[in-house]
Design a protein around this motif. Structure first.
Motif, PDB file in Angstrom:
ATOM      1  N   THR A   1       0.844  -1.190   0.000  1.00 35.63           N
ATOM      2  CA  THR A   1       0.000   0.000   0.000  1.00 35.63           C
ATOM      3  C   THR A   1       0.882   1.244   0.000  1.00 35.63           C
TER       4      THR A   1
ATOM      5  N   LEU B   1       2.028  -0.315  -6.259  1.00 33.51           N
ATOM      6  CA  LEU B   1       0.758  -0.538  -5.567  1.00 33.51           C
ATOM      7  C   LEU B   1       0.028  -1.701  -6.208  1.00 33.51           C
TER       8      LEU B   1
ATOM      9  N   SER C   1       4.203   1.942   2.587  1.00 34.99           N
ATOM     10  CA  SER C   1       4.720   0.656   3.064  1.00 34.99           C
ATOM     11  C   SER C   1       6.233   0.542   2.889  1.00 34.99           C
TER      12      SER C   1
ATOM     13  N   THR D   1      -4.218  -3.064   3.535  1.00 36.45           N
ATOM     14  CA  THR D   1      -4.338  -3.707   2.224  1.00 36.45           C
ATOM     15  C   THR D   1      -4.954  -2.775   1.191  1.00 36.45           C
ATOM     16  N   MET D   2      -5.409  -1.593   1.634  1.00 40.09           N
ATOM     17  CA  MET D   2      -6.116  -0.650   0.759  1.00 40.09           C
ATOM     18  C   MET D   2      -5.455   0.724   0.843  1.00 40.09           C
ATOM     19  N   ASN D   3      -5.650   1.522  -0.194  1.00 36.58           N
ATOM     20  CA  ASN D   3      -5.196   2.908  -0.216  1.00 36.58           C
ATOM     21  C   ASN D   3      -6.430   3.796  -0.183  1.00 36.58           C
TER      22      ASN D   3
ATOM     23  N   TYR E   1      -3.367  10.255   0.579  1.00 38.55           N
ATOM     24  CA  TYR E   1      -3.660   8.825   0.734  1.00 38.55           C
ATOM     25  C   TYR E   1      -3.243   8.322   2.100  1.00 38.55           C
TER      26      TYR E   1
ATOM     27  N   PRO F   1      -2.750   4.398   4.175  1.00 39.67           N
ATOM     28  CA  PRO F   1      -2.830   2.934   4.109  1.00 39.67           C
ATOM     29  C   PRO F   1      -3.828   2.460   5.162  1.00 39.67           C
TER      30      PRO F   1
END
Length: 194
Positions: free
Chosen positions: A10, A112, A13, A149-151, A174, A176
């Motif tokens: 993400t 990503l 990271s 696991t998502m942005n 953004y 994470p």
């Protein structure tokens, strides 16, 4: 046999830190690295690979006219690194497979997995399909202690769930997040129908 690696994570990271670390390790041993970065990523200037902790290095700009295979054949590096690989198109990913398969040069692409709506980017889609080895770079959700696991995209500090797939930005744009926190934020911003 050289391989094509896809290392994904993400936002936030540490992907760009990892790219710069691997480049440094090769170069410290007197080995040659070609570092590519897509033209669309202009956060720190076009052709600059930069981490949030302040490290940066100039890279080779990838656009539709760049022949990465020809450049790799001429330069004969020990390794090819790609930052922000999600922004590559299918033809560019196919060039990376050709570099690994026909030139025998290992290629490590960092990027990503998916956009702020959970949709795969074109480059990520083809890297998942074609990479020899896929590795996740993990980080923690902004809101809890689960794996991100998502942005989640922000506008004026608030989560947004519509807009163009590509919008270049960092922590101001953004976060994470895990899927659960993403879903909770999304349900709080969507109008409720009764």
């Amino acid at each position: 046999m050289a391989k094509l690696y896809f290392r994904y994570g993400t936002m936030n990271s540490g992907k760009s830190i990892e790219v710069l670390r691997v480049a440094h390790n090769y170069e410290e041993q007197g080995k040659k690295v070609l570092l590519f970065t897509p033209a669309v990523d202009n956060r720190d200037g076009v052709g600059v690979v930069a981490s949030r902790i302040g490290m940066q290095k100039d890279g080779i700009v990838v656009d539709d006219s760049l022949d990465m295979v020809g450049m790799a054949a001429a330069e004969r590096p020990n390794c090819i690194l790609i930052d922000e690989a999600q922004f590559l198109n299918k033809q560019q990913v196919l060039q990376l497979t050709e570099i690994a398969d026909t030139l025998g040069i290992p290629v490590i692409a960092y990027g990503l997995r998916a956009d702020f709506l959970g949709q795969l980017f074109e480059g990520s889609y083809h890297l998942f399909a074609l990479a020899d080895k896929i590795e996740e770079i993990k980080t923690v959700c902004w809101y809890c202690d689960r794996k991100a696991t998502m942005n989640m995209r922000l506008a004026d500090g608030k989560p947004v769930f519509e807009g163009a797939q590509i919008q270049i930005g960092g922590n101001e744009s953004y976060l994470p997040v895990c899927r659960k926190c993403y879903s909770m934020q999304k349900s709080q911003t969507q109008p409720h129908h009764e």
